[in-house]
Scaffold this motif. Sequence first.
Motif, PDB file in Angstrom:
ATOM      1  N   LYS A   1       1.024  -1.221   0.041  1.00 28.30           N
ATOM      2  CA  LYS A   1       0.157  -0.097   0.027  1.00 28.30           C
ATOM      3  C   LYS A   1       0.890   1.188   0.212  1.00 28.30           C
ATOM      4  O   LYS A   1       0.435   2.169  -0.681  1.00 28.30           O
ATOM      5  CB  LYS A   1      -0.762  -0.064   1.262  1.00 28.30           C
ATOM      6  CG  LYS A   1      -2.052   0.899   1.207  1.00 28.30           C
ATOM      7  CD  LYS A   1      -3.125   0.808   0.085  1.00 28.30           C
ATOM      8  CE  LYS A   1      -3.876  -0.265   0.052  1.00 28.30           C
ATOM      9  NZ  LYS A   1      -5.124  -0.508   0.838  1.00 28.30           N
TER      10      LYS A   1
ATOM     11  N   ILE B   1       0.239  -5.526   7.180  1.00 34.49           N
ATOM     12  CA  ILE B   1       0.849  -5.546   8.401  1.00 34.49           C
ATOM     13  C   ILE B   1      -0.135  -6.620   9.364  1.00 34.49           C
ATOM     14  O   ILE B   1       0.194  -7.262  10.133  1.00 34.49           O
ATOM     15  CB  ILE B   1       0.591  -4.142   9.091  1.00 34.49           C
ATOM     16  CG1 ILE B   1       1.650  -3.202   8.146  1.00 34.49           C
ATOM     17  CG2 ILE B   1       0.996  -4.120  10.399  1.00 34.49           C
ATOM     18  CD1 ILE B   1       1.527  -1.661   8.619  1.00 34.49           C
TER      19      ILE B   1
ATOM     20  N   ASP C   1     -11.915  -7.181   9.759  1.00 31.34           N
ATOM     21  CA  ASP C   1     -11.653  -6.713   8.213  1.00 31.34           C
ATOM     22  C   ASP C   1     -13.138  -7.096   7.414  1.00 31.34           C
ATOM     23  O   ASP C   1     -13.893  -7.414   8.045  1.00 31.34           O
ATOM     24  CB  ASP C   1     -10.585  -7.638   7.437  1.00 31.34           C
ATOM     25  CG  ASP C   1      -9.782  -6.585   6.380  1.00 31.34           C
ATOM     26  OD1 ASP C   1     -10.596  -6.089   5.555  1.00 31.34           O
ATOM     27  OD2 ASP C   1      -8.635  -6.242   6.524  1.00 31.34           O
ATOM     28  N   LYS C   2     -13.134  -7.248   6.070  1.00 29.16           N
ATOM     29  CA  LYS C   2     -14.414  -7.212   5.405  1.00 29.16           C
ATOM     30  C   LYS C   2     -14.532  -8.713   4.977  1.00 29.16           C
ATOM     31  O   LYS C   2     -13.572  -9.548   5.393  1.00 29.16           O
ATOM     32  CB  LYS C   2     -14.175  -6.498   3.934  1.00 29.16           C
ATOM     33  CG  LYS C   2     -13.309  -6.984   2.994  1.00 29.16           C
ATOM     34  CD  LYS C   2     -13.556  -6.174   1.813  1.00 29.16           C
ATOM     35  CE  LYS C   2     -12.400  -6.668   0.848  1.00 29.16           C
ATOM     36  NZ  LYS C   2     -12.013  -5.805  -0.211  1.00 29.16           N
TER      37      LYS C   2
ATOM     38  N   LYS D   1     -12.242 -11.577   3.688  1.00 33.41           N
ATOM     39  CA  LYS D   1     -10.929 -11.862   4.163  1.00 33.41           C
ATOM     40  C   LYS D   1     -11.156 -12.793   5.673  1.00 33.41           C
ATOM     41  O   LYS D   1     -10.179 -13.105   6.201  1.00 33.41           O
ATOM     42  CB  LYS D   1     -10.204 -10.778   4.446  1.00 33.41           C
ATOM     43  CG  LYS D   1      -9.897  -9.832   3.185  1.00 33.41           C
ATOM     44  CD  LYS D   1      -8.996  -8.739   3.511  1.00 33.41           C
ATOM     45  CE  LYS D   1      -8.722  -7.932   2.227  1.00 33.41           C
ATOM     46  NZ  LYS D   1      -7.930  -6.885   2.560  1.00 33.41           N
TER      47      LYS D   1
ATOM     48  N   TYR E   1     -16.190  -5.862   9.510  1.00 35.67           N
ATOM     49  CA  TYR E   1     -16.522  -4.218   9.704  1.00 35.67           C
ATOM     50  C   TYR E   1     -17.604  -3.897   8.859  1.00 35.67           C
ATOM     51  O   TYR E   1     -18.162  -2.862   9.072  1.00 35.67           O
ATOM     52  CB  TYR E   1     -15.266  -3.604   9.503  1.00 35.67           C
ATOM     53  CG  TYR E   1     -14.805  -3.282   8.139  1.00 35.67           C
ATOM     54  CD1 TYR E   1     -15.369  -2.283   7.573  1.00 35.67           C
ATOM     55  CD2 TYR E   1     -13.800  -3.869   7.457  1.00 35.67           C
ATOM     56  CE1 TYR E   1     -14.928  -1.894   6.145  1.00 35.67           C
ATOM     57  CE2 TYR E   1     -13.453  -3.615   6.249  1.00 35.67           C
ATOM     58  CZ  TYR E   1     -13.881  -2.602   5.414  1.00 35.67           C
ATOM     59  OH  TYR E   1     -13.491  -2.394   4.322  1.00 35.67           O
TER      60      TYR E   1
ATOM     61  N   ALA F   1      -0.972   2.522  13.832  1.00 38.99           N
ATOM     62  CA  ALA F   1      -0.074   2.297  12.733  1.00 38.99           C
ATOM     63  C   ALA F   1      -0.214   3.529  11.908  1.00 38.99           C
ATOM     64  O   ALA F   1       0.995   3.756  11.247  1.00 38.99           O
ATOM     65  CB  ALA F   1      -0.116   0.943  12.149  1.00 38.99           C
TER      66      ALA F   1
ATOM     67  N   ARG G   1      -7.546  -9.061  -2.750  1.00 36.26           N
ATOM     68  CA  ARG G   1      -6.476  -9.855  -2.533  1.00 36.26           C
ATOM     69  C   ARG G   1      -6.702 -10.586  -1.141  1.00 36.26           C
ATOM     70  O   ARG G   1      -7.317  -9.788  -0.138  1.00 36.26           O
ATOM     71  CB  ARG G   1      -5.140  -9.324  -2.516  1.00 36.26           C
ATOM     72  CG  ARG G   1      -5.223  -8.021  -1.585  1.00 36.26           C
ATOM     73  CD  ARG G   1      -3.705  -7.473  -1.471  1.00 36.26           C
ATOM     74  NE  ARG G   1      -3.693  -6.364  -0.407  1.00 36.26           N
ATOM     75  CZ  ARG G   1      -2.490  -5.817   0.095  1.00 36.26           C
ATOM     76  NH1 ARG G   1      -1.733  -6.606   0.225  1.00 36.26           N
ATOM     77  NH2 ARG G   1      -2.717  -5.045   0.840  1.00 36.26           N
TER      78      ARG G   1
HETATM   79  N1  LIG Z   1       3.726   3.605  11.189  1.00 35.30           N
HETATM   80  C1  LIG Z   1       4.236   3.082  10.238  1.00 35.30           C
HETATM   81  O1  LIG Z   1       5.749   2.959  10.728  1.00 35.30           O
HETATM   82  C2  LIG Z   1       3.639   2.510   8.921  1.00 35.30           C
HETATM   83  C3  LIG Z   1       4.691   1.528   8.352  1.00 35.30           C
HETATM   84  C4  LIG Z   1       4.028   0.984   7.208  1.00 35.30           C
HETATM   85  C5  LIG Z   1       2.939   1.350   6.848  1.00 35.30           C
HETATM   86  N2  LIG Z   1       2.246   2.280   7.391  1.00 35.30           N
HETATM   87  C6  LIG Z   1       0.889   2.670   7.005  1.00 35.30           C
HETATM   88  O2  LIG Z   1      -0.359   1.954   7.352  1.00 35.30           O
HETATM   89  C7  LIG Z   1      -1.053   1.551   6.453  1.00 35.30           C
HETATM   90  C8  LIG Z   1      -1.727   0.385   6.292  1.00 35.30           C
HETATM   91  O3  LIG Z   1      -0.682  -0.630   6.153  1.00 35.30           O
HETATM   92  P1  LIG Z   1      -0.975  -2.092   5.332  1.00 35.30           P
HETATM   93  O4  LIG Z   1       0.251  -1.992   4.421  1.00 35.30           O
HETATM   94  O5  LIG Z   1      -1.193  -3.193   6.280  1.00 35.30           O
HETATM   95  O6  LIG Z   1      -2.208  -1.715   4.553  1.00 35.30           O
HETATM   96  P2  LIG Z   1      -3.278  -2.682   3.916  1.00 35.30           P
HETATM   97  O7  LIG Z   1      -2.540  -3.635   3.319  1.00 35.30           O
HETATM   98  O8  LIG Z   1      -3.975  -1.860   2.978  1.00 35.30           O
HETATM   99  O9  LIG Z   1      -4.199  -3.115   5.203  1.00 35.30           O
HETATM  100  C9  LIG Z   1      -5.391  -2.459   5.530  1.00 35.30           C
HETATM  101  C10 LIG Z   1      -6.555  -3.563   5.679  1.00 35.30           C
HETATM  102  O10 LIG Z   1      -7.475  -2.679   6.321  1.00 35.30           O
HETATM  103  C11 LIG Z   1      -8.741  -3.094   5.776  1.00 35.30           C
HETATM  104  N3  LIG Z   1      -9.724  -2.175   6.109  1.00 35.30           N
HETATM  105  C12 LIG Z   1     -10.205  -1.012   5.256  1.00 35.30           C
HETATM  106  N4  LIG Z   1     -11.042  -0.205   6.003  1.00 35.30           N
HETATM  107  C13 LIG Z   1     -11.330  -1.083   7.209  1.00 35.30           C
HETATM  108  C14 LIG Z   1     -12.117  -0.546   8.220  1.00 35.30           C
HETATM  109  N5  LIG Z   1     -12.699   0.501   8.319  1.00 35.30           N
HETATM  110  N6  LIG Z   1     -11.900  -1.424   9.377  1.00 35.30           N
HETATM  111  C15 LIG Z   1     -11.311  -2.734   9.276  1.00 35.30           C
HETATM  112  N7  LIG Z   1     -10.470  -2.926   8.366  1.00 35.30           N
HETATM  113  C16 LIG Z   1     -10.490  -2.171   7.195  1.00 35.30           C
HETATM  114  C17 LIG Z   1      -8.369  -3.304   4.496  1.00 35.30           C
HETATM  115  O11 LIG Z   1      -9.167  -3.960   3.629  1.00 35.30           O
HETATM  116  P3  LIG Z   1     -10.369  -3.446   2.557  1.00 35.30           P
HETATM  117  O12 LIG Z   1      -9.965  -1.847   2.196  1.00 35.30           O
HETATM  118  O13 LIG Z   1     -10.620  -4.426   1.727  1.00 35.30           O
HETATM  119  O14 LIG Z   1     -11.620  -3.612   3.539  1.00 35.30           O
HETATM  120  C18 LIG Z   1      -7.047  -3.989   4.558  1.00 35.30           C
HETATM  121  O15 LIG Z   1      -7.325  -5.199   4.743  1.00 35.30           O
HETATM  122  C19 LIG Z   1      -0.562   2.375   5.013  1.00 35.30           C
HETATM  123  O16 LIG Z   1      -1.451   3.668   4.799  1.00 35.30           O
HETATM  124  C20 LIG Z   1       0.711   2.708   5.448  1.00 35.30           C
HETATM  125  O17 LIG Z   1       1.303   3.781   4.810  1.00 35.30           O
HETATM  126  C21 LIG Z   1       2.794   3.010   8.709  1.00 35.30           C
END
Ligand SMILES: NC(=O)c1ccc[n+]([C@@H]2O[C@H](COP(=O)([O-])OP(=O)(O)OC[C@H]3O[C@@H](n4cnc5c(N)ncnc54)[C@H](OP(=O)(O)O)[C@@H]3O)[C@@H](O)[C@H]2O)c1
Length: 326
Positions: free
Chosen positions: A41, A167, A186-187, A190, A205, A245, A315
């Motif tokens: 992402k 993550i 999650d949805k 998944k 959710y 996060a 995915r």
């Molecule tokens: N703090 C840090 O150091 C750090 C490091 C790396 C990344 N990040 C940030 O963290 C974010 C997420 O990381 P990731 O790579 O794990 O993202 P990701 O792979 O997109 O995972 C997010 C998950 O949340 C789900 N989701 C969406 N809306 C939701 C809701 N309302 N309730 C529950 N689940 C929901 C998504 O599925 P659906 O959309 O299909 O529902 C998806 O499965 C990114 O924006 C990234 O920039 C932060």
Amino acid sequence: MKAVIYDRYGPPEVLHVAEVEKPMPADDEVLIRVMAAEATKGDCEMRKCEFAVSWLSLPMRLVLGIRKPKRRVLGGYFSGVIESVGKEVEEFKPGDELFGSARLRLGGYGEYVALPESYTIVPKPSNISFEEASSVPLGGLNALHFLRLGNIRPGEKVLINGAGGSIGIFGVQIAKSMGAKVTAVDKTEKLELLRSIGADHVIDYTQEDFTRNGNKYDVIMSTVAGASYPDMIASLNPGGRYLIANPKFMDMLRAPLTSMFSDKKAIFAFAQEKPEELLALKEMIETGKIKAVVDQILPMDQAPEAHRLVESEQRLGAIVIKIGNT
Ligand SMILES: NC(=O)c1ccc[n+]([C@@H]2O[C@H](COP(=O)([O-])OP(=O)(O)OC[C@H]3O[C@@H](n4cnc5c(N)ncnc54)[C@H](OP(=O)(O)O)[C@@H]3O)[C@@H](O)[C@H]2O)c1
């Protein structure tokens, strides 16, 4: 060498395969022949130069390039084989198989990347493929970092919000390995995957708001950018910890106040991605405590499709780009 490059910010179609100059390792660097890179992402956000939390947009544009990308090759998380080493390199030798993070140097979408040996690059787990290994560092390092900050005790109730993402998939497994009772949110599509990697309870959710069902948790880890801070704090047991996060600007202001004036803690951090943490993940994989979950492996010329799948969340696990003709 060949690389998936982009010359302007935009939709997935800005990604294309081109010939670029092969990097030359400096004296303290290793040259890595990349085998596979996860499409994350974060990569999609950098491709568009648009970020889930808006306060990141300005600093990231300054780092990446104001009008167009300065680094044309994306890819922060990869696996590969050492091709050659600079004369000051002590820990690695040609032929070593490794996986790791290129941090903001990026470059994992190219056939070769040169990185300082001090970066978070460590030997690849012996029991998984290069493609699986490339899917571990982003999710594994972030999940491990946050969950360690949560100081989880065996038997505690841990909720992972966004559990089906890069993550979250590791968050569920690592929290289980720490002895927690894990609820994964999650949805619909998944939920079966989340049960299969060890979640004790799952919440869809799209059907249920876990902050309104009366259940409380000792730890909530959330990767969801829009998560409501007050709702998350209200869903914690006394002494509970909220691990953010993807903090909004206001969350970062509120977090120290929550920790100061209540018996709950809100913790936001940027994962430091330490080699010691990646070695811990390697060990957890080799001993079967956690596993990589890869949905699809696509060739370099299908990088736009890889990004589309990640952005649209069509995915079940990681989307990996296979690099080179391996
Ligand atoms: N703090 C840090 O150091 C750090 C490091 C790396 C990344 N990040 C940030 O963290 C974010 C997420 O990381 P990731 O790579 O794990 O993202 P990701 O792979 O997109 O995972 C997010 C998950 O949340 C789900 N989701 C969406 N809306 C939701 C809701 N309302 N309730 C529950 N689940 C929901 C998504 O599925 P659906 O959309 O299909 O529902 C998806 O499965 C990114 O924006 C990234 O920039 C932060």
